[in-house]
Each structure stands twice: as structure tokens, then as C-alpha cells.
Design an enzyme around this catalytic site. Structure first.
Site, PDB file in Angstrom:
ATOM      1  CB  SER A  28       7.408 -62.152  23.799  1.00  0.00           C
ATOM      2  OG  SER A  28       6.922 -62.086  22.486  1.00  0.00           O
ATOM      3  CB  SER A  57       6.944 -65.255  21.259  1.00  0.00           C
ATOM      4  OG  SER A  57       8.008 -64.683  21.990  1.00  0.00           O
ATOM      5  CE  LYS A  66      10.438 -66.859  23.670  1.00  0.00           C
ATOM      6  NZ  LYS A  66      10.110 -65.404  23.656  1.00  0.00           N
TER       7      LYS A  66
END
Lengths: 488, 98
Positions: free
Chosen positions: A178, A154, A79
Site C-alpha cells: 500500500s 491504499s 495518510k
């Protein structure tokens, strides 16, 4: 053997047996990215040359008989809010669009020393604030199962990359769900460890008392293998806990005897989709059929979790994001009248709407005259929520329920209704407030063809139990083997 | 109902160092008002005797030995600065006639 889409264990075995090289595996995944990622949009950056160099080094070490790390040759997507030295780390924000960290995050060091191959950096909601990846300022990520739907967020890019078979393993961060919620939307395994289990050093801070890094994988064993490598003490994160890391990958296949499974009525309340409800009921029956005892339990303060979470998360975010000033690093406005105006103009230009909204809410909740009413009150309710979990785990080993009340929603569906978007986080945020571990695993497909996630929660530092309990479901079902059919 | 006036939002924006446009002020007044209205659900609870919980793990005052360890070289620390003279971060002049 089809390399892209294979599990971490299958890939390790293929390399051990000499059937495949790390270069074959990395090249197959780079090819998959080249042909498919245009339609899914999971990666913000891919460094094919670095990945192939790393793979060649793994193959060289193997040929020379040198010791290899536990993730040798496995592609991992990371990420883009986790710092990689010399390699852009944007947080999907205009503010950090050109930021190149001068250091590696702890978990990046751990991946590198395990001989993993970081294949690229994935899209996210700006600064990890969101539940759909729609708040990315840089790219739209689509759900591989239906490109009109969001991948969740997210960590939507990491979840979608695993679902689309662009990487067998990925890294996310989970502040309120997330990792688990996008895992649920994309039909993959995603795990949030106990707060303190994995060092946050090098994770760009959103809400420091809630943020935790964790693994994505296309099966539970992959998550166990990756977590085993990520976990462990690091003095550079003062909240990192110094306690031994069990060999999760060794124990994950052992079923738990006499498992007590708690079912929380509050997680199956109004607004739960019918397909989700029936998938969860079926999953509970799978545990019952393996001799687990099913116990109805209550977490009475659940209805207060969303309000508590948003007050605390936004307060911490407003403080953490105060560092972006247009001076040390990040975006700097061209036009300004004074030093203060330079800060305000740089931040206005660099941050997107959701980030501004949360900073404003946090500043308000912490401001003079209001902090007792909002921030301090939320901290007190946080303790009540933690007490609920402590009481529940006196009675049960794990809690099961839906990860999210619905399957993936459509792109644009909730974008103008932030409160509605926040309210759907009801099942995931409790684990962040209480600091306990949680995992989402695939447990069904809705009538509309979208994956459904089963969430399991356990007490602090009981990741081993959580993974074994998750594997008990997985071994009896084939949901984790379902893949979306993606065309170029 | 929590009513946030445009003036309230302007004040928060100034504390947050965000130079919002008038349209954004209007937009945020409405959205933040809605969220603040919602969080008042916490008023149903009596929490007067509850100790605030700032962290999930009970750790306090983690100390290390006071020893010098390697830190970022200046060049690396300045590498991402939007404006630098190679030695310092540059800011606009804040004192007149300096």
C-alpha cells in the site's frame, strides 16, 4: 525557485540560506492544494491555519537562533489512518467519519518534534483495504498523470499528493504493498520499512502482523531523511524493535561496492506488461553498468503468496475490526432491536463493501472447523515464503523487479473483480509476509504516459543498503525528476 | 469448487455481526466462493512438518514494569462515544425489568 515540486533537500537548503522562509514554503504548497487538489482529490482534510502557525513558529525559532528539528518547515501529508490528536482521522470510512483521536500516533509525535508541518490528511482505501483508493467512502482520488486512472492504493492520496507537488514528503502505511504500489503508479519514491522498524502506535490497525508505516518522497534522499525520523523504538508498540537507527540521510549518496543484485523470475511472469518488462530490463542494465553483479534467483513459493496473504490479512482484519461496535466510538445505528442488533446494524451501515468482504473472509477462515484448513495453513506457508527470502539473501544484497505488473489501471476497471485486484499484488506482498523492507522508485514511463516503478527488496533491517542501492539507480537516471503536467 | 450457499454466508455474517441485506448475501456468496476456490492453491503444498509463522520478527512476551502511568482522562475517552451520560458509555437495556 519553484517551491512546490522542490525536493526536501532543496527546501531545507533554501531555508538555511535565508532565501526562503518556512511560511513561504508552506504557503506555496497550500496554494498548490487550493488550485490543483479539486482535480486530483488527494486530501480529506487540510488545516491551513494550523500549518501556517506551525511554519511561523519554525521561522521564529530560526530567527531567535533556537535549535531546529531535522524536518523544520517541511510540509508533510499524512495518510488518514494515522491518529492526529484533535484532528479528524477517518480511515476514509463512514464508520470513523466523525472520529477525532484523543492522542497522536508515535510518528506524529516524531514529526511534530522534528518541526515538520503536517499540511493535511490524505485519502485511502477504506481502512487501507484496497489497491486503488476506489474503496474510499469519502472521496475519489485520481492519478495526477492521467485523471482517468487510479493513483493505486491504499495510500493513494499520499502518493498522488507528492506526485502532484502538493507536498514534498508524505506518510503511508503498507500491509501488502500500500505504499510501494501507489508510489509506482504515481511516479514517486515510496518505502516500506522492516516490520518493527517504525512504531505502529496510533496507526489504525488493519492486519497487525503485516502493517508498517513508511515514507513517500519525490526523491530517494527525501525518503531517507523522513525514515530516519520515523524509525526507532517505542514501548507502546510491543512489536517495535529496539535497535539503533542508522543516519540514512548521511549515507544515501554512497554507492555500494560489489553489489549483488538478484532478479526473481517469478516477478516477471505472465501478465507483466511489455513496457514494464523493458523498463525493468533497462534498470537491471543500469546496475550492471555500475559494476553490480546480476544474479538470477528463484523464490519458489511466490505463486502461493497471494492466497497466503489474503487469508492472514483478512483473518487479522476480522479480529481488529471487531472493535467497531457503535458504542465506544464510530458510527452507531439509529434503528435497532437489541444490543447485538445494534452492533450488526452499526457495522452494516458504517462499513463499505470491501471491508465487509474481508471481514467475512477472515471470520470464515478463523471459524470452527475451518481454521486449520485456512488460517493455520496460511501461517505455515508464510514460513516457507520467509525461508525463500532468507535463502535468496544468502546470495544477493538486494532483489530488483517490478513493483506492479502493469502501470496504473483505469478507475472502475477492476472494481467488480476483487480476485483479479488481489492477484496483481504478487510482487509486493512477499515483503509484508516475510517482514523485510522494500522500496519503489520511478524507472520509466509507459507508452500510454504512465509511470513505472522499480521495486528493490533487502533483508531485515537493511534499509540503509536499500536506500543506497535505490540512489545508485536514481543518480544515473532522471525518471524521478519527471512530473505530470496538471492543469487547474 | 467451493460452493458457499446463501445460508453459509448468512451464518458468517451473523458471526461477523454484519446485518447484510438479501442482495448483499447473494453478492458475497458468489465473490467469497471465488476467493475461497482460489486459496485452495495452498493444498498443493505439504506443510505438515512446518511450524506456523505468526510474526515476522521473533519477539515474545515483551514485558514492562508494573507501574501506574498516566492514562486517558475520562472526558477524552468518552469524547467520541455516540451515546454517553458523561460518566459511562450507554448501551441499550439488556435485562428485562431491570
Amino acid at each position: 525557485m519553484q517551491l512546490s515540486g522542490a525536493t526536501a533537500s532543496q527546501l531545507l537548503e533554501a531555508m538555511d540560506s535565508g532565501e526562503m522562509t518556512a511560511a513561504d514554503i508552506v504557503r506555496a504548497h497550500l496554494d498548490a492544494i487550493a488550485s490543483l487538489d479539486e482535480s486530483v482529490g488527494t486530501f480529506l482534510s487540510v488545516d491551513a491555519e494550523a500549518a501556517l502557525t506551525q511554519a511561523a513558529e519554525v521561522d521564529r525559532k530560526r530567527a531567535a537562533g533556537e535549535p531546529l528539528g531535522p524536518l523544520a518547515g517541511l510540509p508533510v501529508a499524512v495518510k488518514d489512518n494515522i491518529c492526529t490528536r484533535g484532528r479528524a482521522t477517518t480511515c476514509a470510512s463512514r464508520m470513523l467519519e466523525n472520529f477525532v483521536p484523543p492522542y497522536d500516533a508515535h510518528i506524529v509525535e516524531r514529526l511534530n518534534s522534528a518541526d515538520a508541518v503536517i499540511i493535511g490528511k490524505t485519502n485511502l482505501d477504506e481502512f487501507a483495504m484496497g489497491s486503488s483508493t476506489e474503496n474510499s467512502a469519502l472521496k475519489v482520488t485520481r492519478n495526477p498523470w492521467n485523471v482517468d486512472c487510479t493513483p493505486g492504493g491504499s495510500s493513494g492520496g499520499s502518493a498522488a499528493a507528492v506526485a502532484a507537488a502538493l507536498a514534498p514528503l508524505a506518510i503511508g502505511s503498507d500491509t501488502g504493498g500500500s505504499i510501494r504500489q501507489p508510489a509506482s503508479f504515481c511516479g514517486v519514491v515510496g518505502m516500506k520499512p522492516t516490520y518493527g522498524r517504525v512504531s505502529r502506535y496510533g496507526l489504525v490497525a488493519f492486519a497487525s502482523s503485516l502493517d508498517q508505516i513508511g515514507p513517500f518522497a519525490n526523491d530517494v534522499a527525501g525518503a531517507a531523511l523522513l525514515l530516519e525520523r520515523l524509525a526507532g523504538h517505542d514501548a507502546r508498540d510491543s512489536t517495535s524493535v529496539d535497535c539503533p537507527v542508522p543516519a540514512y540521510s548521511q549515507s544515501v549518496d554512497q554507492p555500494l561496492e560489489g553489489l549483488r543484485v538478484g532478479v526473481v523470475q517469478e516477478y516477471l511472469g505472465e501478465g507483466t506488461d511489455d513496457d514494464v518488462r523493458s523498463a525493468i530490463e533497462t534498470a537491471i542494465a543500469v546496475y550492471r553498468s555500475q559494476g553490480a553483479e546480476i544474479v538470477d534467483i528463484s523464490l519458489p513459493h511466490t505463486k502461493y503468496a497471494v492466497a497466503t496473504y489474503y487469508l492472514i490479512a483478512c483473518s487479522e482484519a476480522s479480529s481488529n475490526l471487531a472493535r467497531y461496535d457503535g458504542i465506544h466510538y464510530g458510527h452507531r445505528a439509529e434503528q435497532f432491536e437489541s444490543l447485538v442488533d445494534l452492533y450488526a446494524a452499526s457495522r452494516e451501515e458504517g462499513f463499505g463493501d470491501e471491508v465487509k468482504r474481508r471481514i467475512m473472509l477472515g471470520v470464515y477462515a478463523l471459524s470452527e472447523g475451518y481454521s486449520d484448513q485456512y488460517y493455520v495453513k496460511a501461517l505455515k506457508v508464510r514460513r516457507l515464503i520467509r525461508n525463500d527470502f532468507d535463502a535468496a539473501f544468502q546470495n544477493v544484497d538486494v532483489i530488483v523487479g517490478p513493483t506492479f505488473p502493469t502501470p496504473a489501471f483505469r478507475i472502475g476497471e477492476l472494481v467488480d473483480d476483487p480476485l483479479q485486484m488481489y492477484l496483481s499484488d504478487i510482487c509486493t506482498i512477499g515483503a509484508n509476509l516475510a517482514g523485510i523492507p522494500g522500496i519503489s522508485i520511478p524507472c520509466g514511463i509507459s507508452a500510454s504516459g504512465l509511470p513505472i516503478g522499480l521495486q528493490l527488496l533487502a533483508g531485515p533491517f537493511e534499509e540503509e543498503k536499500l536506500l543506497r542501492a535505490a540512489r545508485m539507480f536514481e543518480r544515473e537516471t532522471d525518471w524521478h525528476t519527471r512530473r505530470p503536467s496538471l492543469s487547474q | 469448487m467451493v460452493e458457499l450457499s446463501n445460508e453459509d454466508v448468512r451464518k458468517v455474517a451473523s458471526l461477523a455481526r454484519l446485518k447484510l441485506s438479501d442482495a448483499e448475501i447473494e453478492h458475497f456468496a458468489q465473490q467469497l466462493g471465488g476467493v475461497l476456490q482460489y486459496v485452495h492453491v495452498l493444498d498443493e503444498l505439504d506443510v505438515s512438518d512446518i511450524e506456523p509463522m505468526a510474526h515476522a520478527v521473533d519477539i515474545s512476551n515483551v514485558l514492562r514494569d508494573d507501574e501506574t502511568t498516566p492514562s486517558l482522562p475520562r472526558e477524552d475517552a468518552l469524547a467520541n462515544a455516540p451515546k454517553t451520560d458523561g460518566r459511562y458509555f450507554l448501551v441499550p437495556q439488556i435485562l428485562e425489568n431491570a
